[in-house]
Enzyme design. Structure first.
Site, PDB file in Angstrom:
ATOM      1  CB  THR A  61       3.539 -10.559  -1.373  1.00  0.00           C
ATOM      2  OG1 THR A  61       3.561 -11.029  -2.782  1.00  0.00           O
ATOM      3  CG2 THR A  61       4.454  -9.710  -0.843  1.00  0.00           C
TER       4      THR A  61
ATOM      5  CE  LYS B 240       7.764 -11.067  -5.470  1.00  0.00           C
ATOM      6  NZ  LYS B 240       8.043  -9.989  -4.657  1.00  0.00           N
TER       7      LYS B 240
END
Length: 377
Positions: A155, A251
């Site tokens: 992320t 992500k």
């Protein structure tokens, strides 16, 4: 109450959870405009209804990142999942495995990697944040590989935490947060017994395993703020790409140039995502950002998409916009909070049923057939 949709699970979760936990998962950043757009923009994507197309032999199966899936869906990483049901990450991972889709464990889960993977009948995915403590990152990667985790979801849209106004009002943070949380828990005895008493230990399992001592939930917000690294760049990820032996997914992509950078970096996949509207309010919904990104990098890596999906119909819409696979976060948390592992399994069954209906009525029999020809221009 009668459950026939993810919206029903949302209401069931609202009734069962202490408000600080419900609003933490249900809320977004700032005034929550992007949170609302994620759902609204997807709902406005019009599909072409087709008839007499012989859709009897319809299949949801697909292959993503080298893994065969029962349908093009994975459960997104959600921090503190273990506070929504007793050992919640374990229950959600077990439900996902039973339905042939991946579960993605958050860095800031309650249950540590080894506990979750040991309880799952299939390999899980693991999500890692960009953190200042590189020793923790390396330790987490080593633990994940040792446990048999197949895919790393990295992320990158959280160099700093978003401003989430709801958390201060609900008691998740702010003055007297601990007292407010205790009072709310006392008013929700079913949750208090199932999770508060029987779901211990309540700490950040992966971080505690690294530190050798409990990292309590009251340290959660402060730890996040102190450890996210705003100085990170693509070069800082190279050691992770070289270290990790399986697929690596980036992500938090909303911009075409960032998607192209991910291709140049050598990522195996990206997730088109605005963190569920929990980071920068006012940015594009994932549904609006996805088509241009798909036009730019489709075929160069796997394209996953999340943020705003609330049904199997939404999954079909995202696939038509260019995604290879979708991810759901809030949806499975609502189901987990309402009914544990059985709730998550049933939620996945609902999504699969809704996908089959949408595919049949748009005249497609396989996931590979779903593209922009299924949309009304």
């Amino acid at each position: 109450m009668i459950i026939s949709s993810i919206s029903d699970y949302r209401e069931a979760a609202r009734r069962r959870l202490p408000p600080f936990l419900y609003h933490y998962i249900d809320g977004g950043a700032y005034a929550e405009y992007t949170l609302g757009r994620n759902v609204a923009d997807l709902s406005q994507i019009a599909l072409r209804q087709r008839i007499l197309r012989n859709v009897e032999a319809l299949s949801l199966e697909t292959t993503v990142l080298g893994q065969k899936l029962a349908m093009p869906l994975a459960l997104s990483p959600v921090g503190l999942t273990g506070m929504y049901a007793r050992r919640g990450e374990v229950q959600a991972a077990s439900a996902a495995a039973s339905r042939g889709v991946p579960f993605t464990l958050s860095t800031v889960s309650v249950c540590p990697i080894a506990e979750v993977q040991a309880a799952s009948a299939a390999p899980i995915w693991f999500q890692l944040y960009v953190l200042k403590d590189r020793g923790f990152m390396k330790d987490a990667l080593e633990r994940a590989q040792a446990a048999g985790v197949t895919t790393l979801v990295f992320t990158v849209d959280m160099p700093v935490p978003g401003a989430r106004y709801r958390d201060a009002h609900s008691g998740m943070s702010g003055p007297n947060a601990k007292l407010r949380q205790f009072t709310q828990a006392a008013l929700h005895p079913q949750w208090a017994w199932d999770v508060g008493v029987k779901g211990k230990p309540h700490d950040l399992g992966n971080i505690s395993a690294y530190r050798g001592s409990p990292t309590r939930l009251e340290d959660y917000i402060g730890w996040l703020g102190a450890n996210f690294d705003p100085s990170i760049g693509w070069r800082d990820l190279e050691w992770i790409r070289d270290f990790w032996k399986g697929p690596m997914v980036i992500k938090g992509i909303l911009d075409v140039e960032d998607a192209r950078d991910a291709v140049r970096f050598g990522a195996d996949g990206i997730v088109v995502s605005n963190h569920g509207g929990r980071q920068l309010d006012g940015v594009l919904s994932s549904a609006r950002a996805l088509p241009a990104i798909a036009d730019a990098v489709k075929g160069d890596l796997a394209i996953l998409a999340d943020s705003g999906l609330r049904s199997g119909l939404d999954v079909v819409r995202m696939l038509a916009l260019g995604a290879d696979c979708c991810m759901m976060g809030r949806a499975f948390i609502y189901a987990l909070a309402a009914a544990g592992e059985a709730g998550v399994a049933n939620m996945l069954d609902l999504v699969a049923k809704e996908m089959r209906v949408a595919m049949a009525l748009t005249g497609v029999k396989s996931i590979a057939e779903i593209d922009r020809s299924a949309l009304v221009d």
